[in-house]
Structure formats: structure tokens, C-alpha cells
Design an enzyme around this catalytic site. Structure first.
Site, PDB file in Angstrom:
ATOM      1  N   SER A 248     -33.252   6.006   9.797  1.00 25.20           N
ATOM      2  CA  SER A 248     -32.946   6.419   8.230  1.00 25.20           C
ATOM      3  C   SER A 248     -32.249   5.371   7.671  1.00 25.20           C
ATOM      4  O   SER A 248     -32.610   4.194   7.460  1.00 25.20           O
ATOM      5  CB  SER A 248     -32.187   7.728   8.478  1.00 25.20           C
ATOM      6  OG  SER A 248     -32.099   8.226   7.086  1.00 25.20           O
ATOM      7  N   ASP A 480     -42.402  12.624   6.154  1.00 26.22           N
ATOM      8  CA  ASP A 480     -41.018  12.552   6.255  1.00 26.22           C
ATOM      9  C   ASP A 480     -40.390  12.922   4.712  1.00 26.22           C
ATOM     10  O   ASP A 480     -40.783  12.328   3.701  1.00 26.22           O
ATOM     11  CB  ASP A 480     -40.587  11.116   6.496  1.00 26.22           C
ATOM     12  CG  ASP A 480     -39.247  10.906   7.052  1.00 26.22           C
ATOM     13  OD1 ASP A 480     -38.339  11.550   6.152  1.00 26.22           O
ATOM     14  OD2 ASP A 480     -38.742  10.454   7.950  1.00 26.22           O
ATOM     15  N   HIS A 508     -37.983  14.093   9.640  1.00 31.36           N
ATOM     16  CA  HIS A 508     -37.425  13.263   9.398  1.00 31.36           C
ATOM     17  C   HIS A 508     -37.250  12.209  10.539  1.00 31.36           C
ATOM     18  O   HIS A 508     -36.582  12.612  11.666  1.00 31.36           O
ATOM     19  CB  HIS A 508     -36.059  13.307   8.877  1.00 31.36           C
ATOM     20  CG  HIS A 508     -35.271  12.061   8.286  1.00 31.36           C
ATOM     21  ND1 HIS A 508     -35.985  10.968   7.857  1.00 31.36           N
ATOM     22  CD2 HIS A 508     -33.906  11.603   8.230  1.00 31.36           C
ATOM     23  CE1 HIS A 508     -34.994   9.998   7.448  1.00 31.36           C
ATOM     24  NE2 HIS A 508     -33.808  10.301   7.731  1.00 31.36           N
TER      25      HIS A 508
END
Length: 539
Positions: A248, A480, A508
Site C-alpha cells: 500500500s 483493489d 487490497h
């Protein structure tokens, strides 16, 4: 603000802090990741910056270490028992201001778990779960240090450092628990000037509190600062090159390191990638579309089930989305009870955060269905409130981690603000609503969060090429919600040695989320340096 954050509630390895993942996250609907925040309220309007083709390029730093930084690169860490079996902790010093190393230090919390095997060690593997604002030390101790594949943990010392301003590393401080409760409950879809004024007042109060409690630190918590800290840690650990897995927002941190120190990049995995060439407004708008894509996937699944609370079996995704919006509108007028000991009710904003939180992982869809059923049918908002609290990292005693504070501090330093006032948000609402009829208005107003920040942004959108770096594996998941798949494609193209690995699926990030194909490809790269084949796709 953006909802990119790190891992919070996932099983080992998964990255959503939780940047999820940083998120990454939005200041009032979740903890974001890469939203751009910036200067004071009178800053010039932020027009969408040009995308990859026109963005500036991050320049590499000189290969030699400046003599003014020698005392940091030469320091020796004193390792001690962390209180968690198998882990050691230490404190590392870094300059508060890299432009003026004599101005003072920041103390950064470091943790490690030594390699467990007898085969030739591969050095250290630094991990970061995202945010910004996610604790990498917690992630290491609770997930990566015990959940990464045994063969990886056998060859690497698993290492984490809480970035400056985060958790144990001189955390940025803003609001107290009661103030955060009020902040997170604030209406994020204002219907009139009075509600708009209240939202603006909350953003200003948040920014003012951060400026009051962390005045000196706020100017020195950028992603570039943290990437330079990582190079000091690499040297202190005795590694000639940095081996790294970032998820991320951790991909932005890792890519920034690669751009600054390309010759020092070892084996690097960037999972759930961000695109550094986009402006804050572009990032927020594209992420809004990402959440819509994830919600559509959830809606299609829900419509196949007899217990779907958003419509009868066989409903279309559009019908389910319309029913959710109707539910949000009802909450806007009449919040529902939650049984919370502090008397909190489920507001539209808290419910939206709860739904967004569940979009990060399809394993949470059942929990979301149950929570929606309880709120919509039984007038019980406890389930959605729990999802929201977990996303904000609020405990049962009403205390929040510093995730939200650090998240804003980093984002607001990294990029100029998406919007500088309500008029700009109102003008952009149609585009956000088109990107997501369900979440668009909320996420558009959330993008205003950095407009009133007390410190001017230092960064701009930029390309990262990292010429001279070895192969860098960039991982993208096609549905995602927080880091849309096109971002991974863009970053892989920007990096001179980028290698795109695609996971066709939901959720994600991809590593450690159940795909043997993804895990095998990444493990092989980490263990013997062989990157995935060009264009490799897994499902």
C-alpha cells in the site's frame, strides 16, 4: 484524504493497516494513504497535475554519504528484549532535518527477528505495511515475523522501523479521544452551508491541534525523510543493499527509496502499488473509482445470496447500490443506536467508513452483510461501528492510535492539497459522483482535509525511474479498492527495472492473501533473486 492504508485486521502477511495501506484512508471515513495535503488555507488552488508523461522525475542522491551524516551511518544499535518472544528492539537516531543535520535528532523504533534457518543468510528484509501512519513494528511482531513463509524467515532477519512521526517513533499528536470521536462522526456529505461550515471547522481544528502539539516535527515527516531514514538503517544493519517488502503506502515509500538510492536497491517488492506521478486530486478521484469497483464486486456477490440485506436475491449491483445510498440518507437524518458505552450512534459518516473498511478484503464481506442487516433491519448499528472503529484504530476505552494524525501529517507534506476550499469540492462533486455513486460525495469532501494544514507541502507529483536499480517487483490486484490496478501498471512502467505481477481478484494487496501463484512468484524472487516473468498474471 485517500483511503490507502495498511493492514489492520487481516491474517498474517496481508497488508492493509493498515494503508491497510495506508493506507492506507480518509480523515473522516478512514485512514488514508496517499492523499495530498498541503499548506495553509490560503494556498493557491491545486489543479490536477499532469500524469506520468508530464510529471517531474525524482532525482537520485549522490552515491557518497555526506560527512555531516557520518555519525548516523556509523552508529551502533543496542538490541534489547522487546517483551515479545523471538523479537529484539532498538532505537536508531536520524537527523530531524536532513538539510541541517546539526539541528537535532529523531529517535526511531526498530525491531527485528533473526533468521531462523541454518542455510546461508540473505541479510535483512525490511517490511512496511503502509498507512502512512501504520506501525511497521506492530506489523512485524504480529504478522510478518510469524506469518511470512518459513523459507523466507529462515534466510532473512525480518526487520521493521516505525517511520518518523508514527507509533513508537516520536509520534505526531493531534486530537484526544473525545475530540476524535466528534471528528469521525462529522457529516461528510454536507447538505447546506451550515453543515459545510461545521465540516470545515473540524478540519481546521484537527490541523490546528496537530500544529500545536507537534509543531517542530510536522515539517520533517515526509516520505523522502522516511526513505532516507531507511538508508541509515540499511547501513547500520550492515547490509550493502536494501531488501524490502512494502504494501500500500509502503510501495510509495519503497519506490521513493529506489529513486533516491537506486544503486542500493536489493530485492524489492511493492505490493498494492501507488502511482507517484499523480496529483492529490487525481489520486483521490481514481481511488474513488477503485472503491466503486470493489463495491460492485461485493454487490454481485451479495445479490447471489438469500441473506443479502441490500436487496432480494437476483438484484442488480445498481439496485443494491441504490439501496445502500438510501440507507446512508436515512442515517444522515436519523442515526441509529449502537449500544456504545460512550453513547455514540451510527452516523452516516461512521457507517460509510464501516462499509469502506470491508472493501479491503472479501473475507470481511460476510461480516459486512451481518452488520448491514443488524443496522437496517434491527436498528442496531454496533456491527458497522465496530468496523469503523477498527479502521480508525479506536479501542474499547475510546483511545485512538496515532494512525490518523501521522497519516495526515505525511500526506499533507508530500503533495499540494486536492482542494483548497469548499467551492472547489462542490465543483468537483459531479466527477466524484460519476466515479462512485455510492462513495463519491463522501470521498470528495474528505479530499478537503489538507486545505487548512499549518505546514506547506514540500513535494509534488513526480515520476520514479530508479535507473541502475536491480529488478523491482510491482504487484497489482485488478479489483483493489484502495490502490487501483492502473497505479501498479503505471509504477511498473516508470521504474526502469520494474516487473509487473498481476493478481486477478478482489481485495487490497496480493501477497499472503491465498494465491499460491502470487506467493510462489514473490518467494522465488526474495530467495534467489529471479523476478516473475514479464506480464505474469495469477488468480
Amino acid at each position: 484524504m485517500m483511503h490507502i492504508r495498511r493492514i489492520a485486521r487481516q491474517a498474517p502477511i496481508r497488508s492493509r493497516t493498515h494503508a491497510r495501506t495506508t493506507a492506507a484512508a480518509l480523515l473522516s471515513a478512514a485512514a488514508l494513504l496517499a492523499s495530498g495535503c498541503s499548506s495553509s488555507g490560503n494556498a493557491s488552488a491545486s489543479t490536477p497535475a499532469s500524469t506520468t508523461a508530464g510529471a517531474a522525475q525524482l532525482a537520485a542522491l549522490p552515491r557518497s554519504t555526506p560527512s555531516s551524516l557520518a555519525r548516523y551511518y556509523d552508529q551502533k544499535l543496542t538490541w534489547r528484549d522487546c517483551g515479545v518472544p523471538g523479537f529484539q528492539c532498538a532505537t536508531m537516531k536520524a537527523p530531524l532535518d536532513y538539510a541541517d543535520p546539526g539541528a537535532g535528532d529523531v529517535r526511531l523504533a526498530v525491531a527485528r527477528k533473526k533468521a531462523t534457518g541454518k542455510a546461508k543468510p540473505l541479510g535483512s528484509l525490511l517490511v512496511n505495511p503502509g498507512g502512512p501512519g501504520g506501525s511497521a513494528v506492530d506489523y512485524l511482531q504480529q504478522y510478518a515475523g510469524i506469518g511470512y513463509p518459513a523459507e523466507v524467515r529462515a534466510r532473512y532477519d525480518m526487520v521493521a522501523v516505525d517511520p518518523r512521526g508514527v507509533a513508537r517513533s516520536e509520534p505526531v499528536q493531534c486530537l484526544n479521544g473525545r475530540q476524535m470521536d466528534a471528528f469521525t462522526e462529522t457529516d461528510m456529505t454536507p447538505d447546506d452551508q451550515k453543515e459545510t461550515a461545521r465540516l470545515v471547522a473540524e478540519y481546521k481544528a484537527f490541523a490546528e491541534a496537530c500544529g500545536t502539539h507537534s509543531a517542530q516535527l510536522l515539517r520533517h515527516v515526509s516520505t523522502v525523510d522516511s526513505a532516507r531514514d531507511m538508508d541509515i538503517l540499511r547501513a547500520v544493519l550492515g547490509d550493502p543493499k536494501l531488501n524490502y517488502v512494502g504494501a500500500s503506502y509502503g510501495t510509495f515509500l519503497g519506490a521513493t527509496y529506489a529513486g533516491l538510492f537506486p544503486e542500493r536497491v536489493g530485492r524489492m517488492v511493492l505490493d498494492g502499488a501507488m502511482d507517484p506521478s499523480l496529483s492529490a486530486r487525481e489520486l483521490n478521484l481514481q481511488q474513488t473509482a477503485g472503491f466503486e469497483t470493489a463495491f460492485r464486486s461485493f454487490a454481485e456477490d451479495c445479490a447471489k445470496r438469500a441473506d443479502c440485506p441490500l436487496g432480494p436475491k437476483g438484484s442488480t449491483p445498481t439496485q443494491i447500490a441504490d439501496n445502500l445510498r438510501t440507507f446512508f440518507l436515512k442515517l444522515d437524518a436519523h442515526p441509529v443506536p449502537t449500544g456504545d458505552p460512550d453513547g455514540r450512534k451510527l452516523t452516516e459518516s461512521l457507517a460509510t467508513t464501516g462499509v469502506i473498511a470491508a472493501m479491503y478484503d472479501q473475507a470481511e464481506w460476510e461480516q459486512l452483510r451481518d452488520a448491514l442487516h443488524a443496522a437496517m433491519k434491527d436498528n442496531d448499528g454496533a456491527g458497522l461501528l465496530a468496523l469503523s472503529d477498527s479502521y480508525y484504530e479506536r479501542d474499547s476505552d475510546g483511545r485512538y492510535s496515532n494512525l490518523m494524525s501521522a497519516n495526515a501529517a505525511v500526506n499533507c507534506l508530500d503533495l499540494p492539497p486536492a482542494f483548497t476550499g469548499p467551492a472547489q469540492v462542490e465543483k468537483a462533486l459531479p466527477a466524484f459522483e460519476k466515479a462512485s455513486p455510492v462513495f463519491g460525495p463522501n470521498l470528495a469532501w474528505a479530499s478537503l482535509n489538507c486545505a487548512y494544514w499549518p505546514v506547506r507541502a514540500m513535494g509534488e507529483p513526480h515520476r520514479i525511474e530508479a535507473k541502475g536499480a536491480g529488478p523491482i517487483v510491482v504487484v497489482g490486484t485488478t479489483r483493489d479498492p484502495a490502490t487501483p490496478y492502473p497505479w501498479a501498471r503505471s509504477l511498473a512502467r516508470q521504474l526502469s527495472s520494474g516487473r509487473l505481477l498481476t493478481y486477478v481478484g478482489d481485495g487490497h494487496t496480493a501477497y499472503g492473501r491465498g494465491s499460491a501463484c502470487i506467493d510462489s512468484a514473490i518467494n522465488t524472487y526474495l530467495l534467489d533473486g529471479t523476478p516473475p516473468a514479464e506480464g505474469k498474471r495469477c488468480s
